[in-house]
Each structure stands twice: as C-alpha cells, then as structure tokens.
Design a protein around this motif. Sequence first.
Motif, PDB file in Angstrom:
ATOM      1  N   LYS A 104      -3.283   3.169  -5.239  1.00  0.00           N
ATOM      2  CA  LYS A 104      -2.575   3.175  -3.964  1.00  0.00           C
ATOM      3  C   LYS A 104      -2.018   1.812  -3.562  1.00  0.00           C
ATOM      4  N   TYR A 120       0.867  -1.180   0.000  1.00  0.00           N
ATOM      5  CA  TYR A 120       0.000   0.000   0.000  1.00  0.00           C
ATOM      6  C   TYR A 120       0.900   1.225   0.000  1.00  0.00           C
ATOM      7  N   GLN A 121       0.750   2.046  -1.021  1.00  0.00           N
ATOM      8  CA  GLN A 121       1.595   3.227  -1.200  1.00  0.00           C
ATOM      9  C   GLN A 121       3.077   2.872  -1.080  1.00  0.00           C
TER      10      GLN A 121
END
Length: 458
Positions: free
Chosen positions: A315, A202-203
């Motif tokens: 994301k 995530y990110q």
Amino acid sequence: KRSRNAEESSSYIYTKQNQGLEGIVMRSDNVKKFEPFAKKVWLSSPTMHGEELKYVTEAYETNWMSTVGKNIDEVERITCAKVGCKYAVALSAGTAALHMAVKLAGIKPGKKVFCSDMTFDATVNPVVYEGGEPVFIDTEYDTWNMDPVALSKAFELYPEVRTVVIAHLYGTPGKIEEIKAVCDKYGAIIIEDAAESLGASYQGEQTGTFGDYNCISFNGNKIITGSSGGMLLTDDLEAANKVRKWSTQSRENAPWYQHEELGYNYRMSNVIAGVVRGQYPYLEEHIAQKKAIYERYKEGFKDLPVMMNPFDAKKSEPNFWLSCLLLDSEAMCKQVRSEQEALYISERGKSCPTEILETLAAYNAEGRPIWKPMHMQPIYRMNGFVNREGSGRAKTNAYISGGSVGKDGMPLDVGMDIFHRGLCLPSDNKMTAEEQEKVIEIVWGCFEKINRNFYYLK
C-alpha cells in the motif's frame, strides 16, 4: 563496560568451523584494524547541490530578503504540484505549521486531542500551545505508527474528541485507510504531520494530503532542506488565507497597524525559500539514495537477529528518510535506562541499542535512539495513553502478576517496546557504500559476528 575501540576490536577474533565456534585466536597480523572514520558519518545531514545558492543570491540581489518574494511563491507552487494539494503556506518551521493547524482545528483550553505517541515532541507541543490536552495513542508493529485499533478504543473512552494528530515515523506512511475510517466514524478531523515523510506515498497519493490540515518540514536533517522552514498544506482556501494572516501578525486591512486577533511571526523568509527551491529538483534523487541505504542495511543484517523498520509494501512507498533497526527480544542483552543515562551488560551473541550506539560513536558515526514515546516523557506523564486494549496507564498490580503483556501475548505498550529495542542507523545520503559496509561490520561486531567467518570481541 567500556566502549570497544579499533585497537580492542582487532585484538581477538573467533573463527567459525562447521557448527561451532572454535577457540580464541590471539592477535594476528592478518586482521584488518578498524580505525574510526576520519570524517564523521552522520545520521542525516543536509545535502546541497549548488542551485540553492543561485536562488539565495537572487533574493539578495533583488533585495527581497523578508517574508515575500518569488522564492516563496515558487516553493508554494512546487509543493502543491508535488504533493497534490490545492494550497500551501510557507512558514518558518514545521512546528509553526502544526501550530497553525491546531488553531484551524479549533482547539481550546481543556479540549482533548488524540496524538501519535511515538514521535518527536514537535508533533504534540502545538496542542499544548493552544491549551489542549494530548491523549496519546499507542503504536503498531507493522509501520511503527498510530495503531487504528488503539485509536478506536480511545474514542470509546473519550467520545467527545474531534481532532486526531497523526505522524508518519521516519518517512513511513501509517495505516491511513484504517485511521481515516475510524475518524470518519466518530466525525473527527485529521491533522497530518508529514514532516518526516515528504515524497512518501500511500495507495498512490502523497502524504500531506490525507488530513484536513497537513504539515511538512524543511528542517536541516529532512529529506530536502531549507536549513529551516515548513508548510501548512490544505485544500481549504479559507483555511490557507487564515494561516497567511495569522503567520504575519494578524494585520487587518487598515491603513495603520490594526489587530483584532492574536498573530504570529511565522512566515518563511524568501532567503530560506531560495534554499528549498534549489533543493526540490533533487527530492527524488535523495529518496532513491535513502532507499539504497535501507536496502544495503537490510541485506547486510539479514543473518542477524534484527529487523529493519517495517512498511506496508503493498500500500505504501516510504521516502526511507531514516533506516532503523529493531533487535529481537531474545537477542537483547540486559539494558536499563534512567531519565538521562543508560547502562547495559555485554553478553556474547547479544547486544542492545545502547551498546550499538556507543560503539558507532566510538568509530565517529552517528546513530540515535528511537523517538522516546510521548507518554513516557516527564512533561506528559499525567496525560492519557491508550493501547489496543484500552487505557494504558496503571496496568500492573503489586499483588497480581502480569499487566505488561496483552491478551494476544504481545507487549501491551508497543511504543515502549520499540523504544527499548530499536535505534536509528547512520542514514546520510552522502555516506558511501564502503562507509556503510563498515557501519554494518561495526554492528555485527556488537553481536560478535554471529554466523560469519570472524567477528571482533572487546
């Protein structure tokens, strides 16, 4: 209704001409029969490569067969390097890791804990081990994970709560940024259940690093496996050392067996660690294979009234552990479920998870229902449940219509809706492209091959 078999499925076909379906065509010698798979196509089974045996043999030949040894040291080191955490403690199961995380969080009898609702019960049970009271937070449609809006509502209802347990369903990261913002606002710590999402990010950061205490699993059906096993991940050295002590029966530093606090037999075996050590080099390969399966399903079902399990492509990058299907509401035939049985009424042009799963099983392929939400489970039916509008319990009224739809016109109980309309497809990374195409055709058959040149009928 009887499940269709290969003979019935090839007995009749419809042909599509221009805009309409034209008549029934009786059995034709040109119709290819669909025989059941000779070898079962699994939901997700272990994929072994040979290196695992080398490390297991090393443990055997060096006689390090217990809960210490080089394999354990190595898998802890490899995990830290892969995930990006400072400390990893190898344990007997992901559930054991969650239990240790709950103890670290200081959960005591009567303390409420906010938990993901649509997940396997291993996410939640450790809270109860310590006497805590799970309060379930509804799901959102964008990633099928904890809804941060519902979480914020939960803090308004239960401002004393200071621990949140989040899971990443089927390898898809949830809305971590928003969840962390809510937790920071209310001073709550996060226990991250990344059992299904090892290798997902995530990110740009790996799941298993976003909580104060994080957990992964090496269960037999996970993206990589040790046949069993799990890990507690943290950046807190004191917490890691505490778990090392608790997981080996809490022995004190004395020349005899002395115990001053409750301990557990939770440490990972050096033999199991050998299997995990042999699996780690293939993690990225497994993820790539799972992603290819997801993409083939997505392409194969693009003209059906369904959608694949979603993720935030901007994301996050899932590990695509399981590929799932969600039928459009308008494409659902009548389906009802009791605690242990399910019934449906077959309808042309429509289907339901029960029909699809029964049909896959008839062809020797394994699918499964979506995780039944925890607030629907008999064991937790008296626990709190919070959705995006507040408390999700007792929302209907015998004298007033409505109650099941929110102010936004969407189902108020999102987890229940996804459970009703969703299913997990065969996602084994040893499934061939040809086998997967047959699975796709079987699912199409349940909808009677809408918008294709032909389709099977029962």
